[in-house]
Design an enzyme around this catalytic site. Structure first.
Site, PDB file in Angstrom:
ATOM      1  N   LEU A   1       0.823  -1.208   0.000  1.00  0.00           N
ATOM      2  CA  LEU A   1       0.000   0.000   0.000  1.00  0.00           C
ATOM      3  C   LEU A   1       0.856   1.257   0.000  1.00  0.00           C
ATOM      4  O   LEU A   1       0.594   2.210  -0.752  1.00  0.00           O
ATOM      5  CB  LEU A   1      -0.933  -0.018   1.215  1.00  0.00           C
ATOM      6  CG  LEU A   1      -1.847   1.194   1.389  1.00  0.00           C
ATOM      7  CD1 LEU A   1      -2.683   1.455   0.145  1.00  0.00           C
ATOM      8  CD2 LEU A   1      -2.746   0.995   2.614  1.00  0.00           C
ATOM      9  N   TYR A   2       1.890   1.257   0.815  1.00  0.00           N
ATOM     10  CA  TYR A   2       2.768   2.437   0.892  1.00  0.00           C
ATOM     11  C   TYR A   2       3.462   2.681  -0.439  1.00  0.00           C
ATOM     12  O   TYR A   2       3.467   3.811  -0.953  1.00  0.00           O
ATOM     13  CB  TYR A   2       3.797   2.230   2.001  1.00  0.00           C
ATOM     14  CG  TYR A   2       4.722   3.395   2.203  1.00  0.00           C
ATOM     15  CD1 TYR A   2       4.241   4.646   2.579  1.00  0.00           C
ATOM     16  CD2 TYR A   2       6.103   3.255   2.029  1.00  0.00           C
ATOM     17  CE1 TYR A   2       5.095   5.712   2.777  1.00  0.00           C
ATOM     18  CE2 TYR A   2       6.958   4.311   2.227  1.00  0.00           C
ATOM     19  CZ  TYR A   2       6.460   5.545   2.600  1.00  0.00           C
ATOM     20  OH  TYR A   2       7.313   6.607   2.794  1.00  0.00           O
TER      21      TYR A   2
END
Length: 245
Positions: A153-154
């Protein structure tokens, strides 16, 4: 008259170092913070001690209205004649964990802070910048090389800044405004200390075998926002100790 800058997330770590370095270069600086007003006011005092004007503005990048309006608030607070010279999109969140554990709320938060807020601030700044303006966003070395699991996600949210930066460079180039993206590697901050429990694998992932410092990131920001970097735009610049080497 001094140039003016807005550094989002400028109360600590990399953001604070960038704000102070810009002040040393003769720039008046507005910073944003979310919770730690005391830390933000300490940065303001240091900027003022360097002889520049400064202001700390509470603005949560997760809030679309706050992210879009903070440029105007910064311009008004610094008393500049309706314009902003430098925007540094530094505020971000590191939502990490195995992909199966990440919720829809996690996704929304990461995209709101790491992508939407950057777009909205850049959009508003572009409308307030004159020729020679500078937009700099802070990405991550994980858009170039992800050393292990937990970063889906990051890395995805920060990778969106690559397309945004290149498109901004094309859209604003005829006005002499540059847009660039800086990818820090492991940096020694309160959130990710060089002597912390996760430090050794990060050090091993770099060619130099160490963490970088916030000042080393700030020095690159100072350069790309200077007159000497007027021909650099749409670029991805790494300050990562060889993390992607």
């Amino acid at each position: 008259m001094s140039r003016t800058a807005l550094v989002t997330g400028g109360s600590r770590g990399i953001g604070a170092a960038i704000a102070l370095r810009l002040a040393q270069e003769g720039v008046d600086v507005a910073i944003t913070y979310v919770r730690d007003e005391e830390a933000a006011q300490e940065v303001v005092r240091k900027i003022e001690a360097a002889g520049q004007r400064a202001v700390a503005l509470r603005a949560d990048a997760a809030d679309a209205e706050a992210a879009g309006s903070v440029v105007g608030r910064a311009v008004d607070a610094l008393g500049s004649p309706g314009s902003l010279d430098i925007l540094v999109n530094n505020a971000g969140v590191g939502v990490l964990g195995p992909i199966g554990t990440l919720s829809a709320d996690d996704v929304d938060r990461a995209l709101a802070v790491n992508v939407r807020a950057v777009f909205l601030a850049s959009q508003t700044a572009a409308a307030r910048m004159e020729r020679g303006g500078r937009i700099v966003s802070v990405g991550t070395c994980m858009t170039k090389y992800v050393p292990g699991p937990g970063g889906t996600l990051y890395a995805m949210s920060k990778a969106a800044l690559i397309g945004l930066t290149k498109a901004l460079a094309r859209e604003l180039g005829d006005r002499g405004i540059t847009a660039n993206l800086i990818h820090p590697g492991p940096i020694d901050t309160g959130m990710n200390p060089a002597d912390g429990p996760y430090a050794d694998p990060q050090k091993a992932s770099t060619a130099l075998g160490r963490f970088g410092t916030p000042d080393e990131v700030a020095s690159l920001v100072a350069y790309v926002t200077s007159d000497e970097a007027a021909y650099i735009t749409g670029a991805e610049l790494s300050v990562d100790g060889g993390h992607a080497a």
